[in-house]
Design a protein around this motif. Structure first.
Motif, PDB file in Angstrom:
ATOM      1  N   GLY A   1      -7.161   2.913  22.824  1.00 10.13           N
ATOM      2  CA  GLY A   1      -7.457   1.539  23.179  1.00 10.13           C
ATOM      3  C   GLY A   1      -6.703   0.524  22.348  1.00 10.13           C
ATOM      4  O   GLY A   1      -6.591  -0.637  22.738  1.00 10.13           O
ATOM      5  N   ILE A   2      -6.205   0.943  21.200  1.00 11.95           N
ATOM      6  CA  ILE A   2      -5.363   0.082  20.367  1.00 11.95           C
ATOM      7  C   ILE A   2      -3.914   0.546  20.469  1.00 11.95           C
ATOM      8  O   ILE A   2      -3.023  -0.209  20.826  1.00 11.95           O
ATOM      9  N   ASP A   3      -3.673   1.818  20.171  1.00 10.80           N
ATOM     10  CA  ASP A   3      -2.389   2.471  20.472  1.00 10.80           C
ATOM     11  C   ASP A   3      -1.190   1.729  19.904  1.00 10.80           C
ATOM     12  O   ASP A   3      -0.144   1.626  20.549  1.00 10.80           O
ATOM     13  N   MET A   4      -1.337   1.209  18.698  1.00 11.72           N
ATOM     14  CA  MET A   4      -0.180   0.624  18.029  1.00 11.72           C
ATOM     15  C   MET A   4       0.738   1.743  17.530  1.00 11.72           C
ATOM     16  O   MET A   4       0.275   2.822  17.167  1.00 11.72           O
ATOM     17  N   PRO A   5       2.050   1.514  17.516  1.00 17.79           N
ATOM     18  CA  PRO A   5       2.983   2.570  17.108  1.00 17.79           C
ATOM     19  C   PRO A   5       2.804   2.929  15.641  1.00 17.79           C
ATOM     20  O   PRO A   5       2.337   2.100  14.841  1.00 17.79           O
ATOM     21  N   PRO A   6       3.153   4.145  15.260  1.00 17.62           N
ATOM     22  CA  PRO A   6       3.037   4.540  13.852  1.00 17.62           C
ATOM     23  C   PRO A   6       3.966   3.728  12.967  1.00 17.62           C
ATOM     24  O   PRO A   6       4.950   3.137  13.445  1.00 17.62           O
ATOM     25  N   LEU A   7       3.652   3.691  11.694  1.00 20.59           N
ATOM     26  CA  LEU A   7       4.509   3.001  10.737  1.00 20.59           C
ATOM     27  C   LEU A   7       5.876   3.673  10.680  1.00 20.59           C
ATOM     28  O   LEU A   7       5.987   4.893  10.866  1.00 20.59           O
ATOM     29  N   PRO A   8       6.924   2.918  10.407  1.00 21.19           N
ATOM     30  CA  PRO A   8       8.251   3.528  10.325  1.00 21.19           C
ATOM     31  C   PRO A   8       8.366   4.461   9.128  1.00 21.19           C
ATOM     32  O   PRO A   8       7.770   4.216   8.069  1.00 21.19           O
ATOM     33  N   ALA A   9       9.117   5.530   9.291  1.00 21.78           N
ATOM     34  CA  ALA A   9       9.342   6.467   8.194  1.00 21.78           C
ATOM     35  C   ALA A   9      10.189   5.808   7.112  1.00 21.78           C
ATOM     36  O   ALA A   9      10.895   4.827   7.354  1.00 21.78           O
ATOM     37  N   GLY A  10      10.099   6.374   5.906  1.00 21.82           N
ATOM     38  CA  GLY A  10      10.977   5.946   4.826  1.00 21.82           C
ATOM     39  C   GLY A  10      10.539   4.716   4.079  1.00 21.82           C
ATOM     40  O   GLY A  10      11.348   4.127   3.333  1.00 21.82           O
ATOM     41  N   LEU A  11       9.292   4.278   4.218  1.00 19.95           N
ATOM     42  CA  LEU A  11       8.821   3.118   3.473  1.00 19.95           C
ATOM     43  C   LEU A  11       8.754   3.433   1.984  1.00 19.95           C
ATOM     44  O   LEU A  11       8.412   4.547   1.580  1.00 19.95           O
ATOM     45  N   THR A  12       9.071   2.452   1.164  1.00 23.55           N
ATOM     46  CA  THR A  12       8.866   2.598  -0.271  1.00 23.55           C
ATOM     47  C   THR A  12       7.387   2.393  -0.595  1.00 23.55           C
ATOM     48  O   THR A  12       6.600   1.961   0.262  1.00 23.55           O
ATOM     49  N   LYS A  13       7.023   2.650  -1.830  1.00 27.83           N
ATOM     50  CA  LYS A  13       5.643   2.433  -2.251  1.00 27.83           C
ATOM     51  C   LYS A  13       5.242   0.971  -2.064  1.00 27.83           C
ATOM     52  O   LYS A  13       4.145   0.678  -1.568  1.00 27.83           O
ATOM     53  N   ASP A  14       6.112   0.045  -2.446  1.00 26.76           N
ATOM     54  CA  ASP A  14       5.801  -1.372  -2.302  1.00 26.76           C
ATOM     55  C   ASP A  14       5.713  -1.768  -0.834  1.00 26.76           C
ATOM     56  O   ASP A  14       4.848  -2.569  -0.451  1.00 26.76           O
ATOM     57  N   GLU A  15       6.610  -1.235  -0.016  1.00 23.49           N
ATOM     58  CA  GLU A  15       6.571  -1.544   1.406  1.00 23.49           C
ATOM     59  C   GLU A  15       5.311  -0.993   2.056  1.00 23.49           C
ATOM     60  O   GLU A  15       4.695  -1.655   2.900  1.00 23.49           O
ATOM     61  N   MET A  16       4.922   0.222   1.669  1.00 20.51           N
ATOM     62  CA  MET A  16       3.690   0.789   2.208  1.00 20.51           C
ATOM     63  C   MET A  16       2.487  -0.026   1.759  1.00 20.51           C
ATOM     64  O   MET A  16       1.561  -0.282   2.548  1.00 20.51           O
ATOM     65  N   ARG A  17       2.480  -0.470   0.515  1.00 18.90           N
ATOM     66  CA  ARG A  17       1.374  -1.297   0.045  1.00 18.90           C
ATOM     67  C   ARG A  17       1.243  -2.546   0.906  1.00 18.90           C
ATOM     68  O   ARG A  17       0.142  -2.922   1.337  1.00 18.90           O
ATOM     69  N   ALA A  18       2.357  -3.198   1.197  1.00 24.25           N
ATOM     70  CA  ALA A  18       2.318  -4.409   2.022  1.00 24.25           C
ATOM     71  C   ALA A  18       1.802  -4.110   3.421  1.00 24.25           C
ATOM     72  O   ALA A  18       1.040  -4.906   4.002  1.00 24.25           O
ATOM     73  N   ARG A  19       2.189  -2.972   3.981  1.00 28.19           N
ATOM     74  CA  ARG A  19       1.718  -2.613   5.319  1.00 28.19           C
ATOM     75  C   ARG A  19       0.219  -2.308   5.311  1.00 28.19           C
ATOM     76  O   ARG A  19      -0.509  -2.673   6.240  1.00 28.19           O
TER      77      ARG A  19
END
Length: 506
Positions: A418-436
């Protein structure tokens, strides 16, 4: 089966034990603390007495701190304008010990709950029921006490710590314990609760269960930046498998989707006609809360990109090609409601929205048109499984970066049916993942009262809130980091407790 406080039954017993469960709203809570003479031969004698006393402790959640009024905390978190309980003035930096409103109500609501819990714990052993039942009831009440004390620490820091009923007012006149001491008590209470509560689902009973206590422990430890402890508590919930994500995001916040919902882990419960709220009146008629454009713009487009970079974004139709959670959270002020039958019904808001937006999360359009006779019974969710997953993801990312397990937890929330948002992109850094993860929490829990606590613990409050102005007046928001990370103790408490030291800056 839900826990309800039914007029003529539980409430009449609470009236008999008024100093056990009822503390004056007009006077300081110290003036009405439970007294020892309430423990009489006429109570604590039967299973029914124990059940009514337990229900009295749960009834302490039916306050503005733990129901739909929590949206006023999102005023403070920069997601909403207007609100109630003087939230708007507080958002402008007008916070003093004499401010009243939220400054007083959070303090009073929590200590009423603590007083009831302490009295219950001091007397339940007198009831001639099985030891296993007593242990379970104690565990439920310890969970509640932990919730009340943790809430206090989030707003006031260290607070007076009471774990037993006091005999007289003078015994209550103590200085605050340190925040660390209070949090240690919270974790101790939760550990007992985790050991004693049944490892079952929550929604079928309305009683706190092991998963409820583990989830709250995960939240508490996350707020202390105890990453390993927060991750471990969340992981245990995930491993036990008693909870899962709902496949009906919208109705999870309405009565139609709450009974038996596998995602709801703890909530403030309602049932018409005797135990109802004004949730629909205040959201769909009075229009008490106005979501801000900043919250609207935080939702991604359906390609998983922010509106600043997505080719799908249409500034002339902000709802088009957006994360479905946006529509389930807020709407343009002029949009009508569409009932399940297809009937189109206009809202009849008392005043225009200062932001051009209105909430939809938790608003039951089937109740329209709303008037003073409307009684809402949707439960207010306090803890749900999506938080467990995002707690685990945040804590684990802080420990070891964006592991596969971190991706899996975040993507599960984004990709629920029902939400079906795409997965996060591969290769995120720790800081980028924190922001996401931070943004995922923002949109997932929007208008649920969690944002203010999050931006404080992330130390974003002064850098974000001070960039905001009120949309109707242009008045700038003010968050002074030297004082506003904590609230002042209400002046009424300072007046009756000479040992209480006021928080810095007030």
């Amino acid at each position: 089966m839900k826990i309800y406080i039914i007029k003529g039954k539980v409430l009449s017993a609470i009236m008999v034990l008024s100093t056990l469960f009822t503390l004056s709203c007009e006077e300081d809570f110290l003036d009405k603390n439970p007294l020892t003479e309430i423990s009489s031969p006429t109570f604590w004698n039967t299973q029914n007495d124990a059940d009514m006393a337990l229900a009295g402790c749960y009834s302490r959640l039916n306050t503005s701190t733990f129901n739909f009024h929590s949206m006023s905390f999102d005023v403070l978190g920069g997601e909403v304008s207007r609100g109630d309980g003087n939230a708007q003035n507080m958002a402008l930096g007008l916070i003093e010990s004499t401010s009243g409103g939220l400054i007083s109500s959070v303090f009073t609501d929590c200590y009423k709950g603590i007083a009831s819990c302490n009295y219950f714990l001091a007397n339940i052993d007198k009831t001639p029921i099985s030891a296993s039942t007593i242990n379970t009831y104690k565990a439920e009440v310890l969970f509640l006490r932990a919730l009340f004390y943790f809430t206090l620490t989030d707003y006031y820091g260290g607070v007076p710590l009471y774990t037993e009923p006091f005999e007289n007012i003078d015994e209550a006149k103590v200085a605050q314990s340190s925040k660390t001491e209070v949090i240690n008590q919270v974790i101790s209470d939760l550990d007992v609760a985790i050991a004693q509560l049944p490892n079952t689902d929550y929604s079928s009973s309305g009683h706190a269960v092991k998963g409820s206590a583990l989830a709250l422990k995960s939240r508490v430890l996350l707020f202390q930046e105890d990453w390993s402890g927060a991750a471990a508590a969340a992981q245990q919930v995930m491993t036990d498998g008693k909870f899962s994500l709902s496949n009906d995001f919208k109705n999870m916040f309405l009565k139609y989707g709450q009974d038996g919902n596998p995602e709801i882990m703890f909530s403030t419960r309602y049932l018409n006609p005797d135990n109802s709220s004004q949730q629909d009146i205040q959201i769909e008629w009075w229009g008490a809360w106005h979501p801000r454009a900043e919250l609207r713009d935080a939702f991604e487009c359906t390609d998983g990109l922010p509106i600043s970079t997505s080719p799908l974004y249409d500034p002339n139709n902000f709802k088009s090609n957006r994360d479905p959670r946006l529509e389930f959270t807020l709407k343009p002020f002029d949009d009508p409601a569409i009932k399940a039958s297809g009937e189109v019904v206009d809202y009849a808001y008392n005043t225009p929205s200062s932001t051009g937006l209105m909430p939809t999360k938790g608003a039951d359009v089937e109740e329209l048109p709303v008037d003073y006779s409307t009684k809402s019974e949707q439960d207010w969710i306090l803890i749900r499984y999506a938080e467990v997953l995002l707690n685990f993801a945040e804590a684990t990312n802080e420990i070891s970066g964006p592991t596969t397990e971190v991706y899996d937890a975040v993507n599960a929330v984004r990709g629920r049916p029902g939400i079906d948002m795409p997965p996060l992109p591969a290769g995120l850094t720790k800081d980028e993942m924190r922001a996401r993860i931070w943004n995922e929490r923002r949109v997932e829990f929007a208008l649920e009262g969690l944002r203010f606590g999050d931006i404080k613990r992330w130390k974003l409050a002064e850098t974000y809130l001070n960039t905001l102005v009120e949309p109707d007046s242009g008045t700038p928001r003010v968050f002074n980091p030297a004082k506003h990370y904590l609230w002042p103790f209400p002046q009424s408490e300072m007046d009756v407790n000479p040992n209480l030291q006021q928080n810095p800056g007030y």
